[in-house]
Each structure stands twice: as C-alpha cells, then as structure tokens.
Design a protein around this motif. Structure first.
Motif, PDB file in Angstrom:
ATOM      1  N   ALA A  64       0.835  -1.200   0.000  1.00  0.00           N
ATOM      2  CA  ALA A  64       0.000   0.000   0.000  1.00  0.00           C
ATOM      3  C   ALA A  64       0.869   1.248   0.000  1.00  0.00           C
ATOM      4  O   ALA A  64       0.562   2.239  -0.678  1.00  0.00           O
ATOM      5  N   SER A  68       2.249   1.728  -3.497  1.00  0.00           N
ATOM      6  CA  SER A  68       1.221   2.201  -4.428  1.00  0.00           C
ATOM      7  C   SER A  68       0.949   3.682  -4.227  1.00  0.00           C
ATOM      8  O   SER A  68       0.819   4.453  -5.183  1.00  0.00           O
ATOM      9  N   LEU A  69       0.848   4.087  -2.964  1.00  0.00           N
ATOM     10  CA  LEU A  69       0.585   5.494  -2.677  1.00  0.00           C
ATOM     11  C   LEU A  69       1.749   6.365  -3.117  1.00  0.00           C
ATOM     12  O   LEU A  69       1.555   7.462  -3.646  1.00  0.00           O
ATOM     13  N   VAL A 111     -11.615   3.467  -8.702  1.00  0.00           N
ATOM     14  CA  VAL A 111     -11.127   3.190  -7.344  1.00  0.00           C
ATOM     15  C   VAL A 111     -12.235   2.533  -6.533  1.00  0.00           C
ATOM     16  O   VAL A 111     -13.375   3.004  -6.521  1.00  0.00           O
ATOM     17  N   VAL A 159      -7.788   0.536  -9.113  1.00  0.00           N
ATOM     18  CA  VAL A 159      -7.314   0.422  -7.724  1.00  0.00           C
ATOM     19  C   VAL A 159      -8.447  -0.261  -6.964  1.00  0.00           C
ATOM     20  O   VAL A 159      -9.308   0.412  -6.384  1.00  0.00           O
ATOM     21  N   PRO A 189      -8.502   0.240  -2.136  1.00  0.00           N
ATOM     22  CA  PRO A 189      -7.615   1.257  -1.560  1.00  0.00           C
ATOM     23  C   PRO A 189      -7.610   1.260  -0.038  1.00  0.00           C
ATOM     24  O   PRO A 189      -6.732   1.873   0.570  1.00  0.00           O
ATOM     25  N   GLN A 228      -6.753   4.236   2.498  1.00  0.00           N
ATOM     26  CA  GLN A 228      -6.108   5.261   1.676  1.00  0.00           C
ATOM     27  C   GLN A 228      -7.008   5.766   0.549  1.00  0.00           C
ATOM     28  O   GLN A 228      -6.530   6.430  -0.376  1.00  0.00           O
ATOM     29  N   LEU A 229      -8.317   5.473   0.609  1.00  0.00           N
ATOM     30  CA  LEU A 229      -9.217   5.877  -0.477  1.00  0.00           C
ATOM     31  C   LEU A 229      -9.136   7.370  -0.758  1.00  0.00           C
ATOM     32  O   LEU A 229      -9.060   7.797  -1.911  1.00  0.00           O
ATOM     33  N   VAL A 244      -5.595   8.208  -2.289  1.00  0.00           N
ATOM     34  CA  VAL A 244      -5.434   7.631  -3.626  1.00  0.00           C
ATOM     35  C   VAL A 244      -6.286   8.379  -4.640  1.00  0.00           C
ATOM     36  O   VAL A 244      -5.828   8.741  -5.729  1.00  0.00           O
ATOM     37  N   THR A 245      -7.545   8.639  -4.297  1.00  0.00           N
ATOM     38  CA  THR A 245      -8.439   9.340  -5.225  1.00  0.00           C
ATOM     39  C   THR A 245      -7.932  10.749  -5.501  1.00  0.00           C
ATOM     40  O   THR A 245      -7.948  11.216  -6.646  1.00  0.00           O
TER      41      THR A 245
END
Length: 227
Positions: free
Chosen positions: A5, A8-9, A81, A104, A107, A110-111, A114-115
C-alpha cells in the motif's frame, strides 16, 4: 501500513507531482467537455462530461463504464477506485480503451489519498466509497477535481454533485432455465444543479451491438423501419 500500500501510494504521489508540471488550472484547460457515447449525450446538459464536474452514477457498473468509453477512445486517461468486481474484459466490451484505464480495487483506508492523487493526473476518476466518507472529505475531492480540470464520477451517494444519473432496468437473454444474460434495457434519469436542473431521461440497451450503448427505438421509429 502494508509495504504494498505504501509503494502504491508513493507511485500515485509521483503521478501527482508530475501532473503539476503538465496540467493547467481548470479555467485554462483546453477541451472543456470530454465526449461520451451518442446514447448518453442527451443526459448531460453539456453534451459530454464537463471538466471540473462531479457526476454521480447509481444502479449500474455498466453505465459507469459506458461513461468512460468515448473519452478513453479520444485519448483521455481514466481510473476506477474501490470497485473490486469490475473486470477489464467487461470494460473492453463496452468500448473502454483498457490500456488507458487504471484500477485500484481495494484502496482501504487510503481511499481519500489515492483518489486525490489520481485526480491530479487523470482526466476521469470513478470512485466507490467503502463505508462512510465524511461529507467534508467528499466535497474536498469534488473541489480538487474542479481545480485540476478532472471529472470525478462517484459510484453511489455523494454530497454536492453537479449531476446525478440513476439507472434502472431489466436483463434479457435467458430462456426457460437456460441461456446467457446478453443485454439490459435500462432507463437512465439525470438531475442536477444549474444547467442540469431540468433533468432528462433516456432508454438504452446496455450493452448494445458491438458493446456500445444504444438508444431504444421509439414506436414511431419502429413504424418507419418495420413493414
């Protein structure tokens, strides 16, 4: 936070930093409206997806994908997402250019981050919230889309959206206990604020021939083409 995670972030933050060099503010963006399939254009007061807007979709992931199709064909990049059951094959069958589509699926916590990062670097970002997203956070993401000239497409409830699309319908294709679900005839209703306040509705077949959204012919149109 799990290492995957975090990685990815970090990658998405890289997209965000790069986009600061390549994107202009929303009021300077060329091409203010992203195209949609012909069957969907009448639902949108701008004739397409206006950059900087928030357009909610409810009731159909097929409709969600159909909204992304024409824009990706014309070179735009899209991301989805928080929709783990969405498949690339289904997207491709509806006309989405899948090499311009990022997924994604989960997430987690971390939604929001990430968005937000995706809105900095992508033209369209669809998001389904897991659990309750604070209204202040939802409005913050809409403001970010407006500032960056992106289109935010929430799937489900979302406060303060510019436009809402509600989809209801029925599937066809099954016989007496056999066969496959082939297509769905739907009614899509739009309502919103400002230019979208009057609302509209269309009847569509999703997917239609070649996977695209086709308007259902009216009785008058059928009389003109049938013997």
């Amino acid at each position: 936070m799990p290492r995957s995670a975090t990685a990815s972030l970090a990658a998405l933050n890289g997209v965000s930093r790069l986009s600061e060099l390549t994107r202009t503010p929303a009021d300077q963006t060329v091409g203010r409206v992203l195209p949609v399939l012909d069957g969907l254009a009448d639902l949108l007061p701008w004739g397409g997806l206006r950059r900087g807007s928030t357009v909610v979709v409810r009731g159909s992931t097929t409709l969600l994908l159909a909204l992304l199709a024409a824009a990706t064909v014309n070179g735009s990049w899209a991301a989805v997402v928080g929709v783990p059951d969405l498949g690339l094959l289904a997207a491709a069958e509806l006309g989405v250019v899948v090499h311009r589509l990022a997924l994604v699926p989960q997430p987690g916590e971390q939604l929001l981050a990430v968005t937000g990062a995706l809105l900095d670097g992508f033209d369209l970002v669809a998001v389904r919230q897991a659990g309750e997203l604070r209204e202040a956070d939802a409005r913050r993401l809409s403001a970010r889309a407006r500032n960056r000239g992106a289109v935010l497409v929430p799937f489900g409830q979302w406060p303060g959206a510019d436009l809402e699309l509600d989809c209801t319908g029925r599937w066809s294709g099954l016989g007496e206990g056999h066969g496959y679900l082939r297509q769905r005839e739907v009614v899509v209703r739009s309502r919103g604020r400002g230019a979208a306040a009057r609302g509209n509705q269309v009847r569509l077949v999703l997917p239609g021939q070649d996977g695209i959204a086709l308007p259902v012919p009216t009785q008058a149109e059928l009389r003109r083409v049938l013997p």
